[in-house]
Design a protein around this motif. Structure first.
Motif, PDB file in Angstrom:
ATOM      1  N   ASN A  54      27.465  77.387 -52.518  1.00  0.00           N
ATOM      2  CA  ASN A  54      28.110  78.086 -51.472  1.00  0.00           C
ATOM      3  C   ASN A  54      29.819  77.269 -51.430  1.00  0.00           C
ATOM      4  O   ASN A  54      30.591  77.777 -51.397  1.00  0.00           O
ATOM      5  N   LEU A  55      29.676  76.067 -51.477  1.00  0.00           N
ATOM      6  CA  LEU A  55      30.821  75.142 -51.367  1.00  0.00           C
ATOM      7  C   LEU A  55      31.601  75.018 -52.660  1.00  0.00           C
ATOM      8  O   LEU A  55      32.712  74.272 -53.003  1.00  0.00           O
ATOM      9  N   SER A  56      31.113  75.366 -53.807  1.00  0.00           N
ATOM     10  CA  SER A  56      31.871  75.458 -55.198  1.00  0.00           C
ATOM     11  C   SER A  56      33.170  76.248 -55.155  1.00  0.00           C
ATOM     12  O   SER A  56      32.881  77.466 -54.911  1.00  0.00           O
ATOM     13  N   THR A  57      33.983  75.655 -55.856  1.00  0.00           N
ATOM     14  CA  THR A  57      35.129  76.564 -56.039  1.00  0.00           C
ATOM     15  C   THR A  57      35.399  76.746 -57.635  1.00  0.00           C
ATOM     16  O   THR A  57      36.283  77.468 -57.944  1.00  0.00           O
ATOM     17  N   VAL A  58      34.434  76.356 -58.463  1.00  0.00           N
ATOM     18  CA  VAL A  58      34.453  76.649 -59.791  1.00  0.00           C
ATOM     19  C   VAL A  58      33.217  77.281 -60.349  1.00  0.00           C
ATOM     20  O   VAL A  58      32.119  77.319 -59.515  1.00  0.00           O
ATOM     21  N   PRO A  59      33.146  77.906 -61.319  1.00  0.00           N
ATOM     22  CA  PRO A  59      31.768  78.578 -61.736  1.00  0.00           C
ATOM     23  C   PRO A  59      30.671  77.671 -61.769  1.00  0.00           C
ATOM     24  O   PRO A  59      30.636  76.572 -62.439  1.00  0.00           O
ATOM     25  N   LYS A  60      29.528  77.928 -61.197  1.00  0.00           N
ATOM     26  CA  LYS A  60      28.427  77.247 -61.105  1.00  0.00           C
ATOM     27  C   LYS A  60      26.945  77.948 -60.823  1.00  0.00           C
ATOM     28  O   LYS A  60      26.995  79.014 -60.430  1.00  0.00           O
ATOM     29  N   VAL A  61      26.103  77.255 -61.475  1.00  0.00           N
ATOM     30  CA  VAL A  61      24.661  78.018 -61.694  1.00  0.00           C
ATOM     31  C   VAL A  61      23.652  76.912 -61.373  1.00  0.00           C
ATOM     32  O   VAL A  61      24.007  75.527 -61.958  1.00  0.00           O
ATOM     33  N   PHE A  62      22.356  77.030 -60.962  1.00  0.00           N
ATOM     34  CA  PHE A  62      21.331  76.498 -60.952  1.00  0.00           C
ATOM     35  C   PHE A  62      20.518  77.019 -61.972  1.00  0.00           C
ATOM     36  O   PHE A  62      20.110  77.893 -62.219  1.00  0.00           O
ATOM     37  N   VAL A  63      19.557  76.154 -62.783  1.00  0.00           N
ATOM     38  CA  VAL A  63      18.894  76.429 -63.707  1.00  0.00           C
ATOM     39  C   VAL A  63      17.458  75.754 -63.485  1.00  0.00           C
ATOM     40  O   VAL A  63      17.352  74.549 -63.440  1.00  0.00           O
ATOM     41  N   GLU A  64      16.464  76.640 -62.847  1.00  0.00           N
ATOM     42  CA  GLU A  64      15.077  76.171 -62.855  1.00  0.00           C
ATOM     43  C   GLU A  64      14.354  76.306 -63.994  1.00  0.00           C
ATOM     44  O   GLU A  64      14.037  77.569 -64.243  1.00  0.00           O
ATOM     45  N   CYS A  65      13.981  75.273 -64.543  1.00  0.00           N
ATOM     46  CA  CYS A  65      13.485  75.409 -66.216  1.00  0.00           C
ATOM     47  C   CYS A  65      12.102  75.838 -66.022  1.00  0.00           C
ATOM     48  O   CYS A  65      11.665  76.337 -67.274  1.00  0.00           O
ATOM     49  N   GLY A  66      11.363  75.766 -65.120  1.00  0.00           N
ATOM     50  CA  GLY A  66       9.885  76.010 -65.169  1.00  0.00           C
ATOM     51  C   GLY A  66       9.490  75.539 -63.821  1.00  0.00           C
ATOM     52  O   GLY A  66       9.798  75.144 -62.949  1.00  0.00           O
ATOM     53  N   ASN A  67       8.005  75.917 -63.512  1.00  0.00           N
ATOM     54  CA  ASN A  67       7.398  75.568 -62.495  1.00  0.00           C
ATOM     55  C   ASN A  67       6.382  74.471 -62.661  1.00  0.00           C
ATOM     56  O   ASN A  67       5.283  74.365 -63.493  1.00  0.00           O
ATOM     57  N   MET A  68       6.798  73.193 -62.225  1.00  0.00           N
ATOM     58  CA  MET A  68       5.948  72.011 -62.388  1.00  0.00           C
ATOM     59  C   MET A  68       4.652  72.175 -62.027  1.00  0.00           C
ATOM     60  O   MET A  68       3.917  71.324 -62.485  1.00  0.00           O
ATOM     61  N   ARG A  69       4.176  73.061 -61.003  1.00  0.00           N
ATOM     62  CA  ARG A  69       2.645  73.020 -60.341  1.00  0.00           C
ATOM     63  C   ARG A  69       1.812  73.957 -61.142  1.00  0.00           C
ATOM     64  O   ARG A  69       0.654  73.997 -60.841  1.00  0.00           O
ATOM     65  N   ASP A  70       2.509  74.684 -62.188  1.00  0.00           N
ATOM     66  CA  ASP A  70       1.849  75.616 -62.864  1.00  0.00           C
ATOM     67  C   ASP A  70       1.363  74.553 -64.120  1.00  0.00           C
ATOM     68  O   ASP A  70       2.021  73.939 -64.902  1.00  0.00           O
ATOM     69  N   PRO A  71      -0.003  74.382 -64.550  1.00  0.00           N
ATOM     70  CA  PRO A  71      -0.424  73.624 -65.625  1.00  0.00           C
ATOM     71  C   PRO A  71       0.284  73.992 -67.076  1.00  0.00           C
ATOM     72  O   PRO A  71       0.642  73.123 -67.723  1.00  0.00           O
ATOM     73  N   GLU A  72       0.427  75.346 -67.230  1.00  0.00           N
ATOM     74  CA  GLU A  72       1.065  75.576 -68.437  1.00  0.00           C
ATOM     75  C   GLU A  72       2.391  75.528 -68.674  1.00  0.00           C
ATOM     76  O   GLU A  72       2.998  74.965 -69.604  1.00  0.00           O
TER      77      GLU A  72
END
Length: 297
Positions: A251-269
């Motif tokens: 919300n506070l970014s004034t430049v192009p920005k994204v978050f990358v959720e690389c995977g689910n740490m709670r799933d064993p696979e």
């Protein structure tokens, strides 16, 4: 994980599907070319462990790599990328500080959270730093000036408002916040969080919504191809893209920005992938290729 330990509800997905992003990747190759709950305020930047403001340290020499050596000339020479490793290994010892409310533009949330971990105790904060270091090396090899919002060189944080401010002050061409999710077993895959159109208080994402969507779609396409991971089966309608309006770092970014959720740490696979050094290198490569594709246009 963006900043709660509970998984976010499925939100509206952008019409840009990963398939479209992969098609864009193919054209480029042919020559056509984390915060789960955010929290930051207008409070002044907190000093790092060495007493130096992270914003100041992030503004260090633009011509030198993290090692202090001159950057090589490459396709990204002259471009600035800020990498935001989600959370901080020290957050767990500073719960009072990270629970302080800060301004996220349209409301207030906690400064930061501890993040999640695998069932075996591999912390998200360790994962994000490792992948961020790998991503920095890859981008610097292409000539980019790369800055980290922190490098575990401060007791906790930075708060989410400060994370956004570091990218803004650097006038970054792209900002990538690295995370891993903490959802239920059976929920698998990666997703890229894009900023929603938000305007109110100190937030106005209108100028960056389109460019951030482009950045996110390119990262999603390259991430899928390089890691072999599928888009999330529980967020984003299987597009690998999710749009959110509740993250102060976006919300506070004034430049192009994204978050990358690389995977689910709670799933064993997924956890088996996230704890693999070779897979983390692939994750960094996928993100680097997506950023490079975006910056090259």
């Amino acid at each position: 994980m963006p900043y709660d330990d509970s998984p976010p509800p499925t939100r509206r997905a952008r019409p840009l599907a990963v398939a479209a992003a992969l098609a864009a990747v193919s054209l480029t190759a042919a020559g056509c070319g984390g915060e789960q709950s955010d929290r930051p305020d207008a409070a002044p930047p907190r000093p790092g462990a060495d007493g130096v403001s992270p914003s100041a340290s992030a503004s260090a020499s633009a011509s030198a790599s993290a090692s202090g050596k001159p950057l090589p000339k490459g396709p990204l020479t002259g471009r600035t990328v800020v990498i935001d490793p989600g959370h901080n290994p020290g957050n767990r010892d500073h719960t009072r500080e990270i629970n302080e409310q800060v301004d996220m533009g349209t409301g207030r949330k906690e400064c930061d959270t501890t993040g999640t971990s695998t069932n075996d105790g591999y912390a998200e904060a360790r994962f994000t730093l490792d992948v961020s270091h790998r991503l920095r090396a890859l981008l610097e090899a292409e000539g980019a000036r790369v800055r980290l919002t922190h490098d575990a060189d401060r007791p906790f944080g930075p708060c989410v408002d400060e994370r956004a401010r570091i990218g803004n002050e650097a006038k970054a061409d792209a900002v990538v916040s690295v995370h891993a999710d903490g959802s239920a077993v059976g929920n698998r895959g990666f997703h890229v969080i894009l900023p929603a159109r938000v305007k109110g208080g100190g937030a106005d994402t209108t100028p960056i919504v389109k460019s951030s969507a482009d950045l996110g779609a390119r990262i999603a396409g390259h991430f899928a191809r390089t890691t072999g991971s599928a888009p999330s089966n529980y967020v984003g309608g299987k597009t690998g893209l999710d749009t959110r309006d509740d993250l102060g770092g976006l919300n506070l970014s004034t430049v192009p920005k994204v978050f990358v959720e690389c995977g689910n740490m709670r799933d064993p696979e997924d956890a088996a992938l996230l704890t693999s050094e070779s897979w983390r290198q692939k994750a960094a490569q996928g993100m680097a290729d997506g950023v490079s594709s975006y910056l090259k246009g």
